[in-house]
Write an enzyme that holds these catalytic residues in place. Sequence first.
Site, PDB file in Angstrom:
ATOM      1  N   ASP A   1      25.482  44.582  25.305  1.00  0.00           N
ATOM      2  CA  ASP A   1      25.546  44.520  23.386  1.00  0.00           C
ATOM      3  C   ASP A   1      26.895  45.230  23.209  1.00  0.00           C
ATOM      4  O   ASP A   1      27.096  45.067  21.924  1.00  0.00           O
ATOM      5  CB  ASP A   1      24.225  45.124  22.989  1.00  0.00           C
ATOM      6  CG  ASP A   1      23.141  44.247  22.771  1.00  0.00           C
ATOM      7  OD1 ASP A   1      23.484  42.993  22.910  1.00  0.00           O
ATOM      8  OD2 ASP A   1      22.184  44.691  22.378  1.00  0.00           O
TER       9      ASP A   1
ATOM     10  N   HIS B   1      42.947  -3.933  19.975  1.00  0.00           N
ATOM     11  CA  HIS B   1      43.203  -3.129  21.068  1.00  0.00           C
ATOM     12  C   HIS B   1      43.841  -4.087  22.044  1.00  0.00           C
ATOM     13  O   HIS B   1      44.869  -3.503  22.798  1.00  0.00           O
ATOM     14  CB  HIS B   1      41.856  -2.755  21.439  1.00  0.00           C
ATOM     15  CG  HIS B   1      41.412  -1.421  20.554  1.00  0.00           C
ATOM     16  ND1 HIS B   1      40.979  -1.745  19.501  1.00  0.00           N
ATOM     17  CD2 HIS B   1      41.245   0.036  20.916  1.00  0.00           C
ATOM     18  CE1 HIS B   1      40.558  -0.371  18.989  1.00  0.00           C
ATOM     19  NE2 HIS B   1      40.810   0.477  19.922  1.00  0.00           N
TER      20      HIS B   1
ATOM     21  N   GLU C   1      34.620  -5.358  24.860  1.00  0.00           N
ATOM     22  CA  GLU C   1      34.048  -4.754  23.788  1.00  0.00           C
ATOM     23  C   GLU C   1      34.075  -5.546  22.489  1.00  0.00           C
ATOM     24  O   GLU C   1      33.846  -4.983  21.538  1.00  0.00           O
ATOM     25  CB  GLU C   1      34.569  -3.310  23.647  1.00  0.00           C
ATOM     26  CG  GLU C   1      34.206  -2.468  24.764  1.00  0.00           C
ATOM     27  CD  GLU C   1      34.455  -1.056  24.342  1.00  0.00           C
ATOM     28  OE1 GLU C   1      35.617  -0.672  23.737  1.00  0.00           O
ATOM     29  OE2 GLU C   1      34.162   0.111  25.159  1.00  0.00           O
TER      30      GLU C   1
ATOM     31  N   SER D   1      16.515  37.446  18.293  1.00  0.00           N
ATOM     32  CA  SER D   1      16.902  37.978  19.800  1.00  0.00           C
ATOM     33  C   SER D   1      15.822  38.014  20.555  1.00  0.00           C
ATOM     34  O   SER D   1      14.594  37.980  20.068  1.00  0.00           O
ATOM     35  CB  SER D   1      17.433  39.471  19.708  1.00  0.00           C
ATOM     36  OG  SER D   1      18.075  40.066  20.917  1.00  0.00           O
TER      37      SER D   1
ATOM     38  N   GLN E   1      27.619  32.138  -0.817  1.00  0.00           N
ATOM     39  CA  GLN E   1      28.764  32.054  -1.636  1.00  0.00           C
ATOM     40  C   GLN E   1      30.114  32.522  -1.079  1.00  0.00           C
ATOM     41  O   GLN E   1      31.183  31.859  -1.434  1.00  0.00           O
ATOM     42  CB  GLN E   1      28.654  32.844  -3.072  1.00  0.00           C
ATOM     43  CG  GLN E   1      28.615  34.553  -3.013  1.00  0.00           C
ATOM     44  CD  GLN E   1      27.052  35.017  -2.496  1.00  0.00           C
ATOM     45  OE1 GLN E   1      26.177  34.132  -2.153  1.00  0.00           O
ATOM     46  NE2 GLN E   1      27.220  36.229  -2.485  1.00  0.00           N
TER      47      GLN E   1
ATOM     48  N   HIS F   1      14.622  45.057  16.403  1.00  0.00           N
ATOM     49  CA  HIS F   1      15.355  44.415  15.474  1.00  0.00           C
ATOM     50  C   HIS F   1      14.202  44.235  14.333  1.00  0.00           C
ATOM     51  O   HIS F   1      14.791  43.986  13.213  1.00  0.00           O
ATOM     52  CB  HIS F   1      16.069  43.181  16.105  1.00  0.00           C
ATOM     53  CG  HIS F   1      17.061  43.280  16.964  1.00  0.00           C
ATOM     54  ND1 HIS F   1      18.107  43.471  16.330  1.00  0.00           N
ATOM     55  CD2 HIS F   1      17.048  43.291  18.366  1.00  0.00           C
ATOM     56  CE1 HIS F   1      19.238  43.562  17.342  1.00  0.00           C
ATOM     57  NE2 HIS F   1      18.448  43.223  18.450  1.00  0.00           N
TER      58      HIS F   1
ATOM     59  N   ASN G   1      21.591  36.586   7.518  1.00  0.00           N
ATOM     60  CA  ASN G   1      20.193  36.268   7.065  1.00  0.00           C
ATOM     61  C   ASN G   1      19.933  34.755   7.076  1.00  0.00           C
ATOM     62  O   ASN G   1      20.900  33.872   7.253  1.00  0.00           O
ATOM     63  CB  ASN G   1      19.781  36.753   5.866  1.00  0.00           C
ATOM     64  CG  ASN G   1      20.686  36.539   4.630  1.00  0.00           C
ATOM     65  OD1 ASN G   1      21.279  35.659   4.626  1.00  0.00           O
ATOM     66  ND2 ASN G   1      20.740  37.166   3.526  1.00  0.00           N
TER      67      ASN G   1
ATOM     68  N   GLN H   1      15.276  45.212  22.347  1.00  0.00           N
ATOM     69  CA  GLN H   1      14.913  43.881  21.580  1.00  0.00           C
ATOM     70  C   GLN H   1      14.128  43.802  20.502  1.00  0.00           C
ATOM     71  O   GLN H   1      14.247  43.322  19.476  1.00  0.00           O
ATOM     72  CB  GLN H   1      14.824  42.554  22.551  1.00  0.00           C
ATOM     73  CG  GLN H   1      15.755  42.659  23.616  1.00  0.00           C
ATOM     74  CD  GLN H   1      17.330  42.386  23.051  1.00  0.00           C
ATOM     75  OE1 GLN H   1      17.585  41.558  22.093  1.00  0.00           O
ATOM     76  NE2 GLN H   1      17.892  43.678  23.264  1.00  0.00           N
TER      77      GLN H   1
ATOM     78  N   GLU I   1      18.049  34.638  25.701  1.00  0.00           N
ATOM     79  CA  GLU I   1      19.464  35.097  25.375  1.00  0.00           C
ATOM     80  C   GLU I   1      19.935  36.176  26.380  1.00  0.00           C
ATOM     81  O   GLU I   1      20.882  36.025  26.865  1.00  0.00           O
ATOM     82  CB  GLU I   1      19.296  35.794  23.999  1.00  0.00           C
ATOM     83  CG  GLU I   1      20.548  36.397  23.646  1.00  0.00           C
ATOM     84  CD  GLU I   1      20.361  37.191  22.307  1.00  0.00           C
ATOM     85  OE1 GLU I   1      21.356  37.651  21.456  1.00  0.00           O
ATOM     86  OE2 GLU I   1      19.235  37.470  21.918  1.00  0.00           O
ATOM     87  N   HIS I   2      18.761  37.181  26.903  1.00  0.00           N
ATOM     88  CA  HIS I   2      19.297  38.108  28.011  1.00  0.00           C
ATOM     89  C   HIS I   2      18.173  38.024  28.751  1.00  0.00           C
ATOM     90  O   HIS I   2      16.964  37.781  28.682  1.00  0.00           O
ATOM     91  CB  HIS I   2      19.003  39.510  27.343  1.00  0.00           C
ATOM     92  CG  HIS I   2      19.828  39.631  26.021  1.00  0.00           C
ATOM     93  ND1 HIS I   2      19.468  39.581  24.630  1.00  0.00           N
ATOM     94  CD2 HIS I   2      21.331  39.806  25.773  1.00  0.00           C
ATOM     95  CE1 HIS I   2      20.235  39.936  23.772  1.00  0.00           C
ATOM     96  NE2 HIS I   2      21.289  39.994  24.411  1.00  0.00           N
TER      97      HIS I   2
END
EC number: 1.1.1.23
Length: 428
Positions: A361, A420, A415, A236, A190, A261, A213, A258, A327-328
């Site tokens: 990080d 054009h 084309e 992650s 929202q 999490h 989330n 990692q 990612e890492h």
Amino acid sequence: MVTISKFSYENPRFNHLLKRRSSIPEEVETTVREVLKDVKTRGDEALYEYMKKFDHVDMNEIGLFVTEEEFADAREKVSEEFKESVKRACDNLMRFHKKQLPVSFSETYQDGAVLERRYTPINSLAINVPGNMAPLVSTLYMNVIPAIVAGVPNIYILTKPRIDGTIDEHLLYVADYLNIRNYYKISGSQGLAAVAYGTETVRKVDAITGPGNNFTQMAKKLLFGEVKIDSIAGPSEIAIIADRNANPVFIAADMMSQAEHGTGFEASTAFCLSEEQAQKIKAEINRLCKEHGLVKATQKTFENYGDIFIVDSIEEAVDAVNEIAPEHAELLLDDYQDALTKLTNAGAVFVGEYSTEPVGDYFCGTNHILPTCGTAKFSSGMSVLEFMRGYSVIHYPEAALKQNADHIIQLAESEGMKAHALAVKIRK
């Protein structure tokens, strides 16, 4: 908790890791679509209803924006040590991100044509910063600082308020330190709908960034096109390549960083050269988790996507990590130059045993907003360019047009674009 196995591309654990992707249940999309449509149609009325329904706050009581009194209170509450840490981290990020500013240029051709490339910041940005489970202060400054460097004039922050209508003082202090005063007490799909479409009291923005989330990520996905988004962030991950001299305690701790999490979809992976070394790493994970009360936080991730693969060579490990595109990535190698050159698919690469992932990080100056779930094969982490637009300027004089008219007409007519071609013909 962690699985040890011999690496091969047919290894079921490796293939399980490659198939790991961020998925959002269909019912989430159904709910989010309804929320977006309702907020777009009814504006503040719908926004306030959903804040009451989902976040259990009365917006009429708590107010839409953080007040100056709340910012002042945050300055009093946080410790001097925290203030100094924020200052140093932000200084590092400012320094590194200023180097990323693109340079406009122009090119003059022999026929007199002058072509330019110019860059300008976007006008407005909304950053979603989670704060209900933990105050993600690093998320705030990692998003805000490149936008400030880019020159974005209107920056807004969204955070879910507590039941009493307050927001964590650490978040408010960082926003205050960076001189961001537009801090909304709204959140979720929202909140993102409100900033994407605009309401009677919430200003429409050009871009939305920040994690969240499933409902937040789905909202970003559905709002893309109405606004720019950074990415659909997945869980992650880390992949560590270690030689025989690498410290197993360091490897274990970095894998845990990692895994903590805690969703169970994070991935903590290491590649080493022997069964003996793998067993030492696993033993250290078990020991450190027990000693530091992290068994519960890491167990689900380690069981699902916690792996130590034994490889025949560092080259084999590099190839495997490029396939994961994490990612890492960490290179705990005495001789890392060749591996660093060949390791191209990662959001960020940490070199050496003291370049632990949390350095990136929180502190060193690079950005921790990085591609996840294999998307490092084709996308990059956040930079100043995320908040800038590049556009071209064409100065085509009469002589240049007449010199090149026949070529342009030929290409347009190939084309079937008669109008054009006509636009050029009438100028010959």
